[in-house]
Design a protein around this motif. Sequence first.
Motif, mmCIF file in Angstrom:
data_model
loop_
_atom_site.group_PDB
_atom_site.id
_atom_site.type_symbol
_atom_site.label_atom_id
_atom_site.label_comp_id
_atom_site.label_asym_id
_atom_site.label_seq_id
_atom_site.Cartn_x
_atom_site.Cartn_y
_atom_site.Cartn_z
ATOM 1 N N ASP A 60 0.804 -1.247 0.036
ATOM 2 C CA ASP A 60 -0.133 -0.103 0.048
ATOM 3 C C ASP A 60 1.009 1.353 -0.039
ATOM 4 O OD1 ASP A 60 0.792 0.345 2.594
ATOM 5 O OD2 ASP A 60 -1.070 -0.210 3.481
ATOM 6 N N GLU A 61 0.345 2.399 0.042
ATOM 7 C CA GLU A 61 1.024 3.736 0.015
ATOM 8 C C GLU A 61 1.844 4.018 1.257
ATOM 9 O OE1 GLU A 61 -3.218 4.705 1.528
ATOM 10 O OE2 GLU A 61 -2.264 3.546 -0.196
ATOM 11 N N GLU A 62 1.677 3.106 2.126
ATOM 12 C CA GLU A 62 2.727 3.415 3.447
ATOM 13 C C GLU A 62 3.647 2.143 3.426
ATOM 14 O OE1 GLU A 62 0.136 3.793 6.811
ATOM 15 O OE2 GLU A 62 -0.690 5.850 5.958
ATOM 16 N N PHE A 63 3.516 1.232 2.487
ATOM 17 C CA PHE A 63 4.589 0.397 2.148
ATOM 18 C C PHE A 63 4.355 -0.894 2.871
ATOM 19 C CE2 PHE A 63 6.424 4.308 0.984
ATOM 20 C CZ PHE A 63 6.335 4.111 -0.411
ATOM 21 N N ASN A 64 3.074 -1.082 3.451
ATOM 22 C CA ASN A 64 2.636 -2.417 4.155
ATOM 23 C C ASN A 64 2.309 -3.278 3.107
ATOM 24 O OD1 ASN A 64 2.434 -1.233 6.719
ATOM 25 N ND2 ASN A 64 0.916 0.027 6.134
ATOM 26 N N GLU A 65 2.770 -4.746 3.158
ATOM 27 C CA GLU A 65 2.599 -5.937 2.373
ATOM 28 C C GLU A 65 0.998 -6.192 2.312
ATOM 29 O OE1 GLU A 65 3.526 -10.291 1.951
ATOM 30 O OE2 GLU A 65 5.280 -8.938 2.355
ATOM 31 N N LEU A 66 0.563 -6.196 1.317
ATOM 32 C CA LEU A 66 -1.000 -6.662 0.790
ATOM 33 C C LEU A 66 -1.076 -7.956 0.028
ATOM 34 C CD1 LEU A 66 -2.104 -2.936 -0.875
ATOM 35 C CD2 LEU A 66 -2.472 -3.880 1.420
ATOM 36 N N GLY A 67 -0.027 -8.361 -0.404
ATOM 37 C CA GLY A 67 -0.317 -9.750 -1.235
ATOM 38 C C GLY A 67 0.677 -10.207 -2.055
ATOM 39 N N ARG A 68 0.535 -11.101 -2.828
ATOM 40 C CA ARG A 68 1.524 -11.689 -3.669
ATOM 41 C C ARG A 68 0.663 -12.711 -4.750
ATOM 42 N NH1 ARG A 68 6.074 -15.930 -1.638
ATOM 43 N NH2 ARG A 68 7.345 -16.054 -3.634
ATOM 44 N N LEU A 69 1.333 -12.362 -5.939
ATOM 45 C CA LEU A 69 0.930 -13.282 -7.182
ATOM 46 C C LEU A 69 2.068 -14.014 -7.762
ATOM 47 C CD1 LEU A 69 -1.569 -10.951 -8.691
ATOM 48 C CD2 LEU A 69 -2.205 -12.985 -7.508
ATOM 49 N N ALA A 70 1.852 -15.167 -8.367
ATOM 50 C CA ALA A 70 2.752 -15.656 -9.464
ATOM 51 C C ALA A 70 3.889 -16.191 -8.683
ATOM 52 C CB ALA A 70 3.129 -14.988 -10.530
ATOM 53 N N GLU A 71 3.879 -16.946 -7.445
ATOM 54 C CA GLU A 71 5.195 -17.180 -6.709
ATOM 55 C C GLU A 71 6.136 -18.021 -7.514
ATOM 56 O OE1 GLU A 71 1.911 -17.966 -5.456
ATOM 57 O OE2 GLU A 71 1.503 -16.751 -3.881
ATOM 58 N N ASP A 72 5.620 -18.762 -8.544
ATOM 59 C CA ASP A 72 6.892 -19.734 -9.124
ATOM 60 C C ASP A 72 7.173 -19.122 -10.389
ATOM 61 O OD1 ASP A 72 4.464 -19.696 -10.477
ATOM 62 O OD2 ASP A 72 4.379 -21.705 -11.110
ATOM 63 N N ARG A 73 6.900 -17.751 -10.510
ATOM 64 C CA ARG A 73 7.340 -16.971 -11.898
ATOM 65 C C ARG A 73 8.365 -15.949 -11.466
ATOM 66 N NH1 ARG A 73 6.056 -19.268 -16.425
ATOM 67 N NH2 ARG A 73 4.468 -20.870 -16.334
ATOM 68 N N ALA A 74 9.110 -15.548 -12.407
ATOM 69 C CA ALA A 74 10.078 -14.286 -12.309
ATOM 70 C C ALA A 74 9.437 -13.175 -13.124
ATOM 71 C CB ALA A 74 11.511 -14.529 -12.798
ATOM 72 N N ILE A 75 8.861 -12.113 -12.647
ATOM 73 C CA ILE A 75 8.146 -11.320 -13.454
ATOM 74 C C ILE A 75 9.319 -10.028 -13.954
ATOM 75 C CG2 ILE A 75 6.442 -9.602 -13.122
ATOM 76 C CD1 ILE A 75 5.459 -12.584 -12.739
ATOM 77 N N ASP A 76 9.136 -10.048 -15.284
ATOM 78 C CA ASP A 76 9.919 -9.054 -15.877
ATOM 79 C C ASP A 76 9.281 -7.678 -16.102
ATOM 80 O OD1 ASP A 76 12.105 -10.845 -16.079
ATOM 81 O OD2 ASP A 76 11.144 -11.810 -17.548
ATOM 82 N N THR A 77 8.159 -7.535 -16.610
ATOM 83 C CA THR A 77 7.315 -6.472 -16.858
ATOM 84 C C THR A 77 5.906 -6.460 -16.237
ATOM 85 O OG1 THR A 77 8.385 -6.585 -18.903
ATOM 86 C CG2 THR A 77 6.389 -5.215 -18.850
ATOM 87 N N LEU A 78 5.690 -5.445 -15.737
ATOM 88 C CA LEU A 78 4.294 -5.147 -15.108
ATOM 89 C C LEU A 78 3.774 -3.825 -15.741
ATOM 90 C CD1 LEU A 78 4.919 -5.501 -11.347
ATOM 91 C CD2 LEU A 78 3.528 -6.797 -12.688
ATOM 92 N N GLU A 79 2.337 -3.900 -15.923
ATOM 93 C CA GLU A 79 1.533 -2.609 -16.394
ATOM 94 C C GLU A 79 0.243 -2.454 -15.696
ATOM 95 O OE1 GLU A 79 1.617 0.773 -17.706
ATOM 96 O OE2 GLU A 79 3.186 -0.110 -18.003
ATOM 97 N N TRP A 80 -0.314 -1.567 -14.979
ATOM 98 C CA TRP A 80 -1.824 -1.725 -14.513
ATOM 99 C C TRP A 80 -2.690 -1.072 -15.869
ATOM 100 C CZ3 TRP A 80 -3.297 -3.113 -9.819
ATOM 101 C CH2 TRP A 80 -2.663 -3.203 -8.974
#
Length: 143
Positions: A60-80
């Motif tokens: 979140d905007e205060e840098f508290n962890e909210l969750g996780r996706l795709a634990e078995d993959r290396a993520i190279d690119t993200l876009e909302w």
Amino acid sequence: MRYFSLLILLFVTSIPSFADDIPDITQVARFGRGTAYTLAWRPDGEVLAVGSSTGVWFFDEEFNELGRLAEDRAIDTLEWSPDGERLIAFASSYQTENCQLTIWDVSQDVQTASQDKVLDYCAESVDWSNDGKLIAIGVADQY
């Protein structure tokens, strides 16, 4: 160089003009979840997605962890997506040579995200159109 041992988020306290010196910079968070490759703020500025060698991490905007996706993959690119309801990611697998573009529906929240679509592409970059109806995919040419 695109590989980092960790991601350091910096807060710029003043924006310099061409005549100013380097601005004051304060470290506000340090994320040490594997190797960080990419990051993207949701358009409303309330969620930061960090793509790493251990999946996608959300804060979140205060840098508290909210969750996780795709634990078995290396993520190279993200876009909302422009409306912040979908997240597209290019991922590569640790175990295989497979590449995938995955689109997650995160309209409810990031902890209950579901996969909308999985495409077998090795992409260098991705981007949404302004209206969120089209996706541009930059694919590496093998020739």
